[in-house]
Design an enzyme around this catalytic site. Structure first.
Site, PDB file in Angstrom:
ATOM      1  N   HIS A   1      10.164 -28.632   4.603  1.00  0.00           N
ATOM      2  CA  HIS A   1      11.043 -29.681   5.150  1.00  0.00           C
ATOM      3  C   HIS A   1      11.651 -30.503   4.026  1.00  0.00           C
ATOM      4  O   HIS A   1      11.206 -30.458   2.886  1.00  0.00           O
ATOM      5  CB  HIS A   1      10.277 -30.582   6.129  1.00  0.00           C
ATOM      6  CG  HIS A   1       9.182 -31.416   5.518  1.00  0.00           C
ATOM      7  ND1 HIS A   1       7.870 -30.975   5.431  1.00  0.00           N
ATOM      8  CD2 HIS A   1       9.191 -32.652   4.972  1.00  0.00           C
ATOM      9  CE1 HIS A   1       7.129 -31.922   4.869  1.00  0.00           C
ATOM     10  NE2 HIS A   1       7.905 -32.957   4.562  1.00  0.00           N
TER      11      HIS A   1
ATOM     12  N   GLN B   1       6.426 -32.904  -2.289  1.00  0.00           N
ATOM     13  CA  GLN B   1       5.223 -33.001  -1.455  1.00  0.00           C
ATOM     14  C   GLN B   1       4.666 -31.595  -1.239  1.00  0.00           C
ATOM     15  O   GLN B   1       5.339 -30.746  -0.654  1.00  0.00           O
ATOM     16  CB  GLN B   1       5.553 -33.643  -0.096  1.00  0.00           C
ATOM     17  CG  GLN B   1       4.342 -33.790   0.817  1.00  0.00           C
ATOM     18  CD  GLN B   1       4.686 -34.478   2.129  1.00  0.00           C
ATOM     19  OE1 GLN B   1       5.669 -34.158   2.773  1.00  0.00           O
ATOM     20  NE2 GLN B   1       3.866 -35.434   2.518  1.00  0.00           N
TER      21      GLN B   1
ATOM     22  N   GLU C   1      -2.284 -33.095   1.690  1.00  0.00           N
ATOM     23  CA  GLU C   1      -1.024 -33.103   0.936  1.00  0.00           C
ATOM     24  C   GLU C   1      -1.126 -33.920  -0.341  1.00  0.00           C
ATOM     25  O   GLU C   1      -1.977 -34.796  -0.474  1.00  0.00           O
ATOM     26  CB  GLU C   1       0.131 -33.586   1.815  1.00  0.00           C
ATOM     27  CG  GLU C   1      -0.077 -34.930   2.511  1.00  0.00           C
ATOM     28  CD  GLU C   1       0.442 -36.119   1.750  1.00  0.00           C
ATOM     29  OE1 GLU C   1       1.090 -35.925   0.706  1.00  0.00           O
ATOM     30  OE2 GLU C   1       0.162 -37.259   2.177  1.00  0.00           O
TER      31      GLU C   1
ATOM     32  N   GLU D   1      12.904 -34.777   7.943  1.00  0.00           N
ATOM     33  CA  GLU D   1      11.994 -35.913   8.114  1.00  0.00           C
ATOM     34  C   GLU D   1      12.706 -37.184   7.653  1.00  0.00           C
ATOM     35  O   GLU D   1      13.367 -37.183   6.606  1.00  0.00           O
ATOM     36  CB  GLU D   1      10.734 -35.671   7.265  1.00  0.00           C
ATOM     37  CG  GLU D   1       9.712 -36.804   7.295  1.00  0.00           C
ATOM     38  CD  GLU D   1       8.533 -36.549   6.344  1.00  0.00           C
ATOM     39  OE1 GLU D   1       8.380 -35.403   5.856  1.00  0.00           O
ATOM     40  OE2 GLU D   1       7.789 -37.497   6.078  1.00  0.00           O
TER      41      GLU D   1
ATOM     42  N   HIS E   1      11.563 -36.779  -0.430  1.00  0.00           N
ATOM     43  CA  HIS E   1      10.743 -35.670  -0.920  1.00  0.00           C
ATOM     44  C   HIS E   1      11.196 -34.342  -0.336  1.00  0.00           C
ATOM     45  O   HIS E   1      11.848 -34.296   0.704  1.00  0.00           O
ATOM     46  CB  HIS E   1       9.248 -35.884  -0.642  1.00  0.00           C
ATOM     47  CG  HIS E   1       8.866 -35.946   0.818  1.00  0.00           C
ATOM     48  ND1 HIS E   1       8.827 -37.123   1.535  1.00  0.00           N
ATOM     49  CD2 HIS E   1       8.475 -34.978   1.690  1.00  0.00           C
ATOM     50  CE1 HIS E   1       8.436 -36.876   2.779  1.00  0.00           C
ATOM     51  NE2 HIS E   1       8.228 -35.569   2.898  1.00  0.00           N
TER      52      HIS E   1
HETATM   53  C1  V0V Z   1       9.225 -23.864  12.560  1.00  0.00           C
HETATM   54  N1  V0V Z   1      10.518 -23.513  12.563  1.00  0.00           N
HETATM   55  C2  V0V Z   1      11.119 -24.007  11.491  1.00  0.00           C
HETATM   56  C3  V0V Z   1      10.112 -24.691  10.788  1.00  0.00           C
HETATM   57  N2  V0V Z   1       8.951 -24.587  11.488  1.00  0.00           N
HETATM   58  N3  V0V Z   1      12.377 -23.951  11.055  1.00  0.00           N
HETATM   59  C4  V0V Z   1      12.673 -24.552   9.894  1.00  0.00           C
HETATM   60  N4  V0V Z   1      11.744 -25.227   9.152  1.00  0.00           N
HETATM   61  C5  V0V Z   1      10.470 -25.306   9.574  1.00  0.00           C
HETATM   62  N5  V0V Z   1       9.558 -25.965   8.854  1.00  0.00           N
HETATM   63  C6  V0V Z   1      11.183 -22.704  13.590  1.00  0.00           C
HETATM   64  C7  V0V Z   1      10.512 -21.352  13.754  1.00  0.00           C
HETATM   65  O1  V0V Z   1      10.993 -20.425  12.839  1.00  0.00           O
HETATM   66  C8  V0V Z   1      10.871 -21.015  15.172  1.00  0.00           C
HETATM   67  O2  V0V Z   1      12.177 -20.507  15.229  1.00  0.00           O
HETATM   68  C9  V0V Z   1      10.846 -22.349  15.884  1.00  0.00           C
HETATM   69  O3  V0V Z   1      11.053 -23.340  14.860  1.00  0.00           O
HETATM   70  C10 V0V Z   1       9.529 -22.646  16.582  1.00  0.00           C
HETATM   71  O4  V0V Z   1       8.495 -22.363  15.662  1.00  0.00           O
HETATM   72  P1  V0V Z   1       6.945 -22.330  16.008  1.00  0.00           P
HETATM   73  O5  V0V Z   1       6.285 -21.281  15.214  1.00  0.00           O
HETATM   74  O6  V0V Z   1       6.774 -22.322  17.494  1.00  0.00           O
HETATM   75  O7  V0V Z   1       6.470 -23.643  15.338  1.00  0.00           O
HETATM   76  P2  V0V Z   1       5.808 -24.976  15.837  1.00  0.00           P
HETATM   77  O8  V0V Z   1       5.091 -24.820  17.154  1.00  0.00           O
HETATM   78  O9  V0V Z   1       5.026 -25.484  14.683  1.00  0.00           O
HETATM   79  O10 V0V Z   1       7.046 -25.923  16.102  1.00  0.00           O
HETATM   80  C11 V0V Z   1       7.964 -26.190  15.076  1.00  0.00           C
HETATM   81  C12 V0V Z   1       8.122 -27.707  14.911  1.00  0.00           C
HETATM   82  C13 V0V Z   1       6.766 -28.309  14.484  1.00  0.00           C
HETATM   83  C14 V0V Z   1       9.200 -27.917  13.819  1.00  0.00           C
HETATM   84  C15 V0V Z   1       8.604 -28.308  16.227  1.00  0.00           C
HETATM   85  O11 V0V Z   1       6.296 -27.636  13.336  1.00  0.00           O
HETATM   86  C16 V0V Z   1       6.791 -29.803  14.245  1.00  0.00           C
HETATM   87  O12 V0V Z   1       6.720 -30.596  15.201  1.00  0.00           O
HETATM   88  N6  V0V Z   1       6.864 -30.252  12.948  1.00  0.00           N
HETATM   89  C17 V0V Z   1       6.872 -31.674  12.600  1.00  0.00           C
HETATM   90  C18 V0V Z   1       5.559 -32.116  12.011  1.00  0.00           C
HETATM   91  C19 V0V Z   1       5.224 -31.445  10.682  1.00  0.00           C
HETATM   92  O13 V0V Z   1       5.833 -30.450  10.325  1.00  0.00           O
HETATM   93  N7  V0V Z   1       4.191 -31.974   9.979  1.00  0.00           N
HETATM   94  C20 V0V Z   1       3.734 -31.442   8.696  1.00  0.00           C
HETATM   95  C21 V0V Z   1       4.286 -32.189   7.533  1.00  0.00           C
HETATM   96  P3  V0V Z   1      12.524 -19.088  15.896  1.00  0.00           P
HETATM   97  O14 V0V Z   1      11.800 -18.096  15.041  1.00  0.00           O
HETATM   98  O15 V0V Z   1      11.994 -19.196  17.293  1.00  0.00           O
HETATM   99  O16 V0V Z   1      14.020 -18.980  15.836  1.00  0.00           O
HETATM  100  S1  V0V Z   1       3.504 -33.767   7.414  1.00  0.00           S
HETATM  101  C22 V0V Z   1       4.412 -34.731   6.282  1.00  0.00           C
HETATM  102  O17 V0V Z   1       5.522 -34.247   5.827  1.00  0.00           O
HETATM  103  C23 V0V Z   1       3.906 -35.979   5.918  1.00  0.00           C
HETATM  104  C24 V0V Z   1       2.589 -36.471   6.365  1.00  0.00           C
HETATM  105  C25 V0V Z   1       4.699 -36.896   5.043  1.00  0.00           C
HETATM  106  O18 V0V Z   1       5.777 -36.540   4.554  1.00  0.00           O
HETATM  107  O19 V0V Z   1       4.215 -38.047   4.779  1.00  0.00           O
HETATM  108 CO    CO Z   2       6.887 -34.834   4.416  1.00  0.00          CO
END
Ligand code: V0V
Ligand code: CO
Length: 152
Positions: free
Chosen positions: A94, A70, A54, A144, A18
């Site tokens: 993502h 998604q 979602e 992911e 996705h």
């Molecule tokens: C943040 N950053 C990204 C980003 N989100 N870069 C690319 N794509 C993204 N989606 C960058 C951001 O620009 C910053 O870069 C740096 O990472 C830290 O950002 P932050 O504002 O401190 O963001 P945080 O605290 O949210 O940390 C980012 C991470 C976090 C990626 C570590 O969002 C995470 O753990 N995500 C994984 C879980 C998730 O996203 N769940 C939702 C989807 P600069 O500006 O410092 O250079 S759930 C899902 O998909 C499901 C259930 C499914 O598929 O079934």
């Molecule tokens: Co997802």
């Protein structure tokens, strides 16, 4: 054995499962994807652990499994998608790739030095096991891994 080159190994990623898209209003965005592209919602879930509400919209049946769009609405501002929206606005959040064995894939990818945001798989949409890789180690793409739920 077939005549594959020595050192060849099958790809860890078997399909695009996705594309995750961050939006502010899930109902409005679903309506847009339905009316503009004719896509059909096949699942809607709230995932408290991931901080999202979602929807999965079916796009295609690839040989290795289905693929989806998604749509993600954050449950609050202090969540991954909430912070993303504040920083970047709506858009691609993502890419989720299919894998056949998520634990083996995590071990293999982790050994290359890419940071794993999830050392162990978590609960994902439609019963899948999911895990995220740090976007800073994947060329700026939040990545992911998805092991789809087995039959039944
Ligand atoms: C943040 N950053 C990204 C980003 N989100 N870069 C690319 N794509 C993204 N989606 C960058 C951001 O620009 C910053 O870069 C740096 O990472 C830290 O950002 P932050 O504002 O401190 O963001 P945080 O605290 O949210 O940390 C980012 C991470 C976090 C990626 C570590 O969002 C995470 O753990 N995500 C994984 C879980 C998730 O996203 N769940 C939702 C989807 P600069 O500006 O410092 O250079 S759930 C899902 O998909 C499901 C259930 C499914 O598929 O079934
Ligand atoms: Co997802």
């Amino acid at each position: 054995m077939t005549g594959t080159p020595s050192g060849w190994r099958p790809p860890l990623l078997t399909r695009i499962d996705h594309v995750g898209i961050a939006c502010r209003d899930l109902a409005v965005t679903i309506a847009f994807y339905e009316s503009t592209f004719g896509l059909v919602v096949v699942s809607r879930e709230v995932n408290e652990e991931q901080g999202v509400s979602e929807a999965m919209l079916h796009v295609a049946d690839a040989p290795a499994g289905r693929s989806y769009v998604q749509l993600l609405e954050p449950l609050g501002p202090d969540t991954p998608v909430g912070r993303f929206l504040a920083r970047h606005g709506e858009g691609i959040h993502h890419v989720g790739y299919g894998v056949t064995d998520i634990s083996a894939a995590l071990a293999s990818i982790g050994a290359t030095g890419v940071r794993l945001l999830d050392a162990r798989p978590r609960h994902g949409s439609m019963g899948a096991s999911i895990a995220f890789l740090h976007p800073k180690d994947v060329g700026g793409v939040l990545t992911e891994l998805v092991q789809a739920a087995g039959p039944g």
